[in-house]
Design a protein around this motif. Structure first.
Motif, PDB file in Angstrom:
ATOM      1  N   ASP A  50       0.903  -0.964   0.020  1.00  0.00           N
ATOM      2  CA  ASP A  50       0.035  -0.162   0.031  1.00  0.00           C
ATOM      3  C   ASP A  50       0.755   1.106   0.016  1.00  0.00           C
ATOM      4  O   ASP A  50       0.500   2.385   0.633  1.00  0.00           O
ATOM      5  CB  ASP A  50      -0.974   0.172   1.293  1.00  0.00           C
ATOM      6  N   VAL A  51       1.791   1.273  -0.449  1.00  0.00           N
ATOM      7  CA  VAL A  51       3.019   2.327  -0.717  1.00  0.00           C
ATOM      8  C   VAL A  51       2.529   2.755  -2.311  1.00  0.00           C
ATOM      9  O   VAL A  51       2.546   2.199  -3.240  1.00  0.00           O
ATOM     10  CB  VAL A  51       4.399   2.054  -0.465  1.00  0.00           C
ATOM     11  N   VAL A  52       2.304   4.069  -2.326  1.00  0.00           N
ATOM     12  CA  VAL A  52       2.020   4.700  -3.756  1.00  0.00           C
ATOM     13  C   VAL A  52       3.723   4.893  -4.333  1.00  0.00           C
ATOM     14  O   VAL A  52       4.517   5.488  -4.053  1.00  0.00           O
ATOM     15  CB  VAL A  52       1.661   6.125  -3.630  1.00  0.00           C
ATOM     16  N   LEU A  53       3.690   4.114  -5.667  1.00  0.00           N
ATOM     17  CA  LEU A  53       4.898   4.149  -6.303  1.00  0.00           C
ATOM     18  C   LEU A  53       4.885   5.269  -7.222  1.00  0.00           C
ATOM     19  O   LEU A  53       6.036   6.107  -7.527  1.00  0.00           O
ATOM     20  CB  LEU A  53       5.201   2.862  -6.972  1.00  0.00           C
ATOM     21  N   LEU A  54       3.808   5.421  -7.912  1.00  0.00           N
ATOM     22  CA  LEU A  54       3.853   6.738  -9.026  1.00  0.00           C
ATOM     23  C   LEU A  54       2.400   7.367  -8.642  1.00  0.00           C
ATOM     24  O   LEU A  54       1.373   6.481  -8.515  1.00  0.00           O
ATOM     25  CB  LEU A  54       3.783   6.093 -10.449  1.00  0.00           C
ATOM     26  N   ALA A  55       2.458   8.552  -8.959  1.00  0.00           N
ATOM     27  CA  ALA A  55       1.101   9.147  -8.519  1.00  0.00           C
ATOM     28  C   ALA A  55       1.095  10.541  -9.524  1.00  0.00           C
ATOM     29  O   ALA A  55       2.124  11.148  -9.883  1.00  0.00           O
ATOM     30  CB  ALA A  55       1.076   9.648  -7.230  1.00  0.00           C
ATOM     31  N   SER A  56      -0.034  10.941 -10.039  1.00  0.00           N
ATOM     32  CA  SER A  56      -0.550  12.014 -10.333  1.00  0.00           C
ATOM     33  C   SER A  56      -1.641  12.633  -9.633  1.00  0.00           C
ATOM     34  O   SER A  56      -2.827  12.009  -9.757  1.00  0.00           O
ATOM     35  CB  SER A  56      -1.028  12.014 -11.724  1.00  0.00           C
ATOM     36  N   PRO A  57      -1.503  13.839  -8.875  1.00  0.00           N
ATOM     37  CA  PRO A  57      -0.243  14.569  -8.913  1.00  0.00           C
ATOM     38  C   PRO A  57       1.027  14.034  -8.013  1.00  0.00           C
ATOM     39  O   PRO A  57       1.063  13.224  -7.351  1.00  0.00           O
ATOM     40  CB  PRO A  57      -0.475  15.718  -7.928  1.00  0.00           C
ATOM     41  N   PRO A  58       2.148  14.399  -8.528  1.00  0.00           N
ATOM     42  CA  PRO A  58       3.438  13.824  -7.882  1.00  0.00           C
ATOM     43  C   PRO A  58       3.683  14.120  -6.343  1.00  0.00           C
ATOM     44  O   PRO A  58       4.515  13.136  -5.900  1.00  0.00           O
ATOM     45  CB  PRO A  58       4.398  14.622  -8.876  1.00  0.00           C
ATOM     46  N   GLU A  59       3.015  14.827  -5.900  1.00  0.00           N
ATOM     47  CA  GLU A  59       3.040  15.000  -4.506  1.00  0.00           C
ATOM     48  C   GLU A  59       2.837  13.866  -3.632  1.00  0.00           C
ATOM     49  O   GLU A  59       3.069  13.735  -2.525  1.00  0.00           O
ATOM     50  CB  GLU A  59       2.239  16.283  -3.819  1.00  0.00           C
ATOM     51  N   TRP A  60       2.019  13.055  -4.300  1.00  0.00           N
ATOM     52  CA  TRP A  60       1.547  11.912  -3.439  1.00  0.00           C
ATOM     53  C   TRP A  60       2.474  10.751  -3.449  1.00  0.00           C
ATOM     54  O   TRP A  60       2.018   9.585  -3.080  1.00  0.00           O
ATOM     55  CB  TRP A  60       0.101  11.326  -4.060  1.00  0.00           C
ATOM     56  N   ARG A  61       3.722  10.675  -4.400  1.00  0.00           N
ATOM     57  CA  ARG A  61       4.539   9.619  -4.544  1.00  0.00           C
ATOM     58  C   ARG A  61       5.032   9.317  -3.114  1.00  0.00           C
ATOM     59  O   ARG A  61       5.537  10.179  -2.384  1.00  0.00           O
ATOM     60  CB  ARG A  61       5.728  10.003  -5.389  1.00  0.00           C
ATOM     61  N   TYR A  62       5.163   8.170  -2.855  1.00  0.00           N
ATOM     62  CA  TYR A  62       5.751   7.504  -1.659  1.00  0.00           C
ATOM     63  C   TYR A  62       5.120   7.527  -0.440  1.00  0.00           C
ATOM     64  O   TYR A  62       5.356   7.597   0.664  1.00  0.00           O
ATOM     65  CB  TYR A  62       7.124   7.825  -1.283  1.00  0.00           C
ATOM     66  N   ALA A  63       3.537   8.175  -0.869  1.00  0.00           N
ATOM     67  CA  ALA A  63       2.751   8.100   0.413  1.00  0.00           C
ATOM     68  C   ALA A  63       2.085   6.778   0.499  1.00  0.00           C
ATOM     69  O   ALA A  63       2.327   5.761  -0.150  1.00  0.00           O
ATOM     70  CB  ALA A  63       1.515   9.112   0.087  1.00  0.00           C
ATOM     71  N   THR A  64       1.365   6.697   1.784  1.00  0.00           N
ATOM     72  CA  THR A  64       1.003   5.457   1.977  1.00  0.00           C
ATOM     73  C   THR A  64      -0.910   5.553   1.738  1.00  0.00           C
ATOM     74  O   THR A  64      -1.425   6.546   2.064  1.00  0.00           O
ATOM     75  CB  THR A  64       1.059   4.842   3.427  1.00  0.00           C
ATOM     76  N   LEU A  65      -1.206   4.433   1.539  1.00  0.00           N
ATOM     77  CA  LEU A  65      -2.862   4.423   1.310  1.00  0.00           C
ATOM     78  C   LEU A  65      -3.527   4.471   2.693  1.00  0.00           C
ATOM     79  O   LEU A  65      -4.648   5.267   2.719  1.00  0.00           O
ATOM     80  CB  LEU A  65      -3.286   3.133   0.481  1.00  0.00           C
ATOM     81  N   ARG A  66      -2.925   3.872   3.822  1.00  0.00           N
ATOM     82  CA  ARG A  66      -3.459   4.042   5.243  1.00  0.00           C
ATOM     83  C   ARG A  66      -2.302   4.357   5.965  1.00  0.00           C
ATOM     84  O   ARG A  66      -0.959   3.921   5.591  1.00  0.00           O
ATOM     85  CB  ARG A  66      -4.102   2.723   5.485  1.00  0.00           C
ATOM     86  N   PRO A  67      -2.602   4.725   7.136  1.00  0.00           N
ATOM     87  CA  PRO A  67      -1.220   4.980   8.290  1.00  0.00           C
ATOM     88  C   PRO A  67      -0.808   3.736   8.532  1.00  0.00           C
ATOM     89  O   PRO A  67      -1.380   2.873   8.570  1.00  0.00           O
ATOM     90  CB  PRO A  67      -2.000   5.706   9.351  1.00  0.00           C
ATOM     91  N   GLN A  68       0.601   3.663   8.653  1.00  0.00           N
ATOM     92  CA  GLN A  68       1.507   2.468   8.857  1.00  0.00           C
ATOM     93  C   GLN A  68       2.192   2.794   9.977  1.00  0.00           C
ATOM     94  O   GLN A  68       2.509   3.989  10.320  1.00  0.00           O
ATOM     95  CB  GLN A  68       2.034   2.023   8.014  1.00  0.00           C
ATOM     96  N   SER A  69       2.852   1.703  10.767  1.00  0.00           N
ATOM     97  CA  SER A  69       3.757   2.154  11.746  1.00  0.00           C
ATOM     98  C   SER A  69       5.156   2.617  11.393  1.00  0.00           C
ATOM     99  O   SER A  69       5.588   2.171  10.416  1.00  0.00           O
ATOM    100  CB  SER A  69       3.889   0.844  12.548  1.00  0.00           C
ATOM    101  N   PRO A  70       5.899   3.358  12.360  1.00  0.00           N
ATOM    102  CA  PRO A  70       6.969   3.799  11.703  1.00  0.00           C
ATOM    103  C   PRO A  70       8.052   2.495  11.537  1.00  0.00           C
ATOM    104  O   PRO A  70       8.811   2.893  10.628  1.00  0.00           O
ATOM    105  CB  PRO A  70       7.456   4.628  12.914  1.00  0.00           C
ATOM    106  N   ASP A  71       7.874   1.586  12.329  1.00  0.00           N
ATOM    107  CA  ASP A  71       8.921   0.388  12.226  1.00  0.00           C
ATOM    108  C   ASP A  71       8.870  -0.217  10.556  1.00  0.00           C
ATOM    109  O   ASP A  71       9.722  -0.294  10.058  1.00  0.00           O
ATOM    110  CB  ASP A  71       8.736  -0.694  13.381  1.00  0.00           C
ATOM    111  N   THR A  72       7.368  -0.357  10.289  1.00  0.00           N
ATOM    112  CA  THR A  72       7.353  -1.004   9.030  1.00  0.00           C
ATOM    113  C   THR A  72       7.585   0.103   7.928  1.00  0.00           C
ATOM    114  O   THR A  72       8.272  -0.596   6.951  1.00  0.00           O
ATOM    115  CB  THR A  72       5.739  -1.068   8.822  1.00  0.00           C
ATOM    116  N   LEU A  73       7.415   1.294   8.137  1.00  0.00           N
ATOM    117  CA  LEU A  73       7.883   2.349   7.151  1.00  0.00           C
ATOM    118  C   LEU A  73       9.380   2.289   6.855  1.00  0.00           C
ATOM    119  O   LEU A  73      10.016   2.299   5.915  1.00  0.00           O
ATOM    120  CB  LEU A  73       7.362   3.637   7.448  1.00  0.00           C
ATOM    121  N   GLU A  74       9.975   2.272   8.117  1.00  0.00           N
ATOM    122  CA  GLU A  74      11.381   2.211   8.068  1.00  0.00           C
ATOM    123  C   GLU A  74      12.233   1.005   7.411  1.00  0.00           C
ATOM    124  O   GLU A  74      12.806   1.001   6.559  1.00  0.00           O
ATOM    125  CB  GLU A  74      11.894   2.333   9.428  1.00  0.00           C
ATOM    126  N   ARG A  75      11.418  -0.049   7.764  1.00  0.00           N
ATOM    127  CA  ARG A  75      11.872  -1.194   7.080  1.00  0.00           C
ATOM    128  C   ARG A  75      11.841  -1.308   5.544  1.00  0.00           C
ATOM    129  O   ARG A  75      12.672  -1.892   4.769  1.00  0.00           O
ATOM    130  CB  ARG A  75      11.301  -2.537   7.704  1.00  0.00           C
TER     131      ARG A  75
END
Length: 635
Positions: A217-242
């Motif tokens: 659920d990580v946004v790889l490509l997006a239009s608008p480009p500001e959403w790139r590498y955003a997540t669809l839902r909030p995730q834990s910091p450990d998961t995002l760091e990994r």
């Protein structure tokens, strides 16, 4: 026949009218609501089909772009140089590595762009197609990559990741390399990195918001480009760091959480973007509804999501609702028009019957009045004929009156003219007798000189009589180019003896641009004679006798000739009645009061006019308005 009853809207009781209007309003609202809903339903369905078709096209394009190099690792696995590199002892690694690098470079040049490299069992890059560049992958440790761990376990893997050397995203295809001499044991991993620049270019060209989401659920490509590498839902910091460490070369993830629920988006779901995302899509336009459609890409763990703006659907539905209400209104108006038309038809029928009765009554009255009207018409015809004869007589009398005015002026000037002619006549008589005597004596030269003097005196008498003949001639008005100064000189000539006798001072200021008018010269001379005569009469007993003439052009283009005297002037009553026939300020018996009236009529005949008023400092001032020369007329 009895008159049929006509429906009067005011005859309906007031409560019934209120209920009827309320019912109509409810009917309009219900029709508009259902029309809006039906149009919205079909609009959303059409947009769902269009979005599904768009997803098919995007999915096929992305799959073709990303997976077109999926078979390259198989070619690397079978290459003997690569096998030899993975089998070589430590002392032969440099030679084997160079041969493998050149093979991978040639293969990469042939395929046109992907990065190809080989990993040993420790995850270290031992051969790479980019060995010639300074920022190559040789020696890099990629053991942390998920595709490597899957491949060394014997499973072909494909994965989106960002390398830590160039920090370029790509799609990786990994295949284990087996050694047939070691019973097909895994001795390394062949990897192809497929670039996604074309996918990014195509993706950023989307007008509506669109996403590519991976299995985490990580946004790889997006239009608008500001959403790139955003997540669809909030995730834990450990998961995002990994995930950032393993897959995105340490780049931070989840700085923005889209908070969009895409459950059921495979069939289409209406969503509204959260407030913190609206400025990225449509600033200052509020929470607009979107139709979210998603599609899983075959062969990848990606999911495509496109958002279609439903605002146009709402506008179209509102338009259809308004058209439905308008159609109902037209139907009701048509019904009312039909009823009113029938009512008017009945009224016209009643009016026709009443008109027939009135016509019959009128015919009886007309028959009774026909004799009286015939007699009245005959009397009117006789009166018209009499009026026409009277008008002709009046016109003839007016012309005769103009001529009589001329002759009256001539009569007043007869004494002066007689004096002017008597002197040359006496001289002629003497010169003629002398010429006869000289001829008898034979002195022909002296006789000829006397006859020459007689000729000059005769011409002088003709000059005196000529203006009188012209002034006295009775002729119709014919407009031509008239020199105002010449007409003034001719009029003053008739009063020359009187002007000298009464000591009148003359002032002339004739402007060069207002010296020629388009009028009848003889008639203009008559008007000037009348005005000069009136001025001399008004100044007869005044101590200061000054007669001034000036001309200029008015703002309307006409020529204004002003005649100003220092006589006794006019009273307010006289100014108001000055141009009335038979009104005069002279003593009884000295004038008929027609001169100014006739003069104004003469000027108006050829487009001019006459105005009068008191002069500054006392006296009277008359302004003769004359038309200018028409364009193209010679002066």
């Amino acid at each position: 026949m009895p008159a049929s009853p006509v429906l009067n809207p005011h005859a309906i009781p007031r409560p019934h009218r209120v209920l009827g209007l309320a019912g109509l309003l409810v009917a309009f609202l219900l029709l508009g609501f259902f029309s809006y809903r039906i149009s919205e339903h079909y609009g959303i369905e059409g947009m769902r089909q269009a979005a599904s078709h768009q997803l098919d096209i995007l999915g096929a394009a992305i799959d073709s772009e990303v997976t077109r190099h999926a078979s390259v690792p198989s070619a690397v696995e079978l290459n003997p140089d690569v096998i030899a590199l993975l089998r070589a002892p430590v002392e032969d690694l440099d030679i084997r590595q160079a041969e493998a690098n050149r093979f991978l470079q040639k293969l990469n040049d042939h395929l046109g762009g992907p990065a190809i490299f080989v990993l040993d069992l420790s995850g270290r890059v031992v051969a790479s197609s980019d060995w010639i560049f300074s920022d190559n992958l040789l020696g890099s440790d990629l053991s942390y990559m998920p595709f490597f761990r899957d491949a060394v376990r014997g499973t072909p893997a494909r994965h989106y990741a960002v390398d830590h050397i160039r920090h370029e995203p790509g799609y990786y295809f990994a295949l284990p390399i087996r050694d047939e001499e070691r019973e097909w044991a895994i001795i390394g991993v062949a990897v192809v990195k497929s670039g996604i620049r074309e996918v990014e270019r195509r993706w950023l060209a989307q007008e509506a918001p669109a996403l590519i989401i991976d299995r985490n659920d990580v946004v790889l490509l997006a239009s608008p480009p500001e959403w790139r590498y955003a997540t669809l839902r909030p995730q834990s910091p450990d998961t995002l760091e990994r995930l950032g460490r393993q897959q995105f070369a340490g780049q931070p993830l989840g700085a923005v959480s889209l908070d969009i629920d895409l459950a059921g988006a495979d069939e289409g779901r209406i969503v509204r973007l959260p407030k913190h995302l609206r400025d990225d899509v449509a600033p200052a336009q509020g929470a607009r509804p979107y139709l979210a459609m998603s599609r899983h890409l075959s062969g990848t763990a990606w999911r495509i999501v496109v958002f279609s703006d439903l605002r146009q659907v709402g506008v179209q539905a509102a338009t259809h609702a308004a058209l439905s209400i308008a159609a109902l209104g037209c139907v009701l108006l048509g019904v009312l028009y039909t009823r009113q038309r029938r009512r008017l038809a009945r009224g016209r029928e009643e009016a026709r019957a009443m008109l027939e009765r009135a016509n019959q009554e009128l015919e009886r009255k007309v028959e009774a009045r026909t004799v009286d009207l015939s007699a009245a018409v005959a009397g009117l015809q006789r009166e018209v004929q009499e009026r026409q004869r009277a008008e002709q007589t009046l016109r003839a009398a007016q012309n005769e009156l103009v001529q009589a005015a001329k002759l009256a002026v001539l009569g007043q000037m007869a004494t002066g003219i007689t004096h002017e002619l008597s002197q040359p006549l006496g001289a002629i008589r003497t010169l003629a007798a002398n010429a006869a005597e000289f001829m008898r004596r034979g002195d022909a030269g002296t006789a000829a000189r006397n006859l020459g003097i007689v000729e000059q005196l005769t011409e002088q008498m003709g000059n005196i009589i000529g203006p009188l003949k012209t002034f006295a001639r009775k002729s119709p008005a014919v407009s031509s180019a008239v020199d105002i100064g010449g007409a003034l000189d001719s009029a003053l000539f008739l009063f020359e003896n009187r002007l000298k006798k009464e000591g009148v001072v003359l002032e002339r200021r004739i402007g060069a641009d207002a010296a020629t008018a388009w009028c009848d010269g003889n008639r203009l001379q008559q008007v000037l004679v009348n005005l000069i005569g009136n001025a001399l009469d008004a100044m007869h007993e005044e101590p200061v006798r000054r007669l001034s003439f000036s001309s200029e052009r008015t703002s309307a283009g006409k020529i204004a000739l002003a005649v100003t005297d220092t006589g006794y002037g006019f009273s307010e009553e006289a100014v108001a009645r000055l141009f009335e026939p038979f009104f005069t300020t002279k003593q009884p018996g000295e004038g008929l009061g027609l001169g100014l009236t006739i003069s104004r009529d003469i000027l108006r005949d050829f487009g001019g006019d006459l105005m009068a008023g008191p002069a500054p400092g006392g006296g009277a001032r008359f302004v003769v308005l004359l038309p200018p020369l028409p364009q193209g007329k010679p002066t």
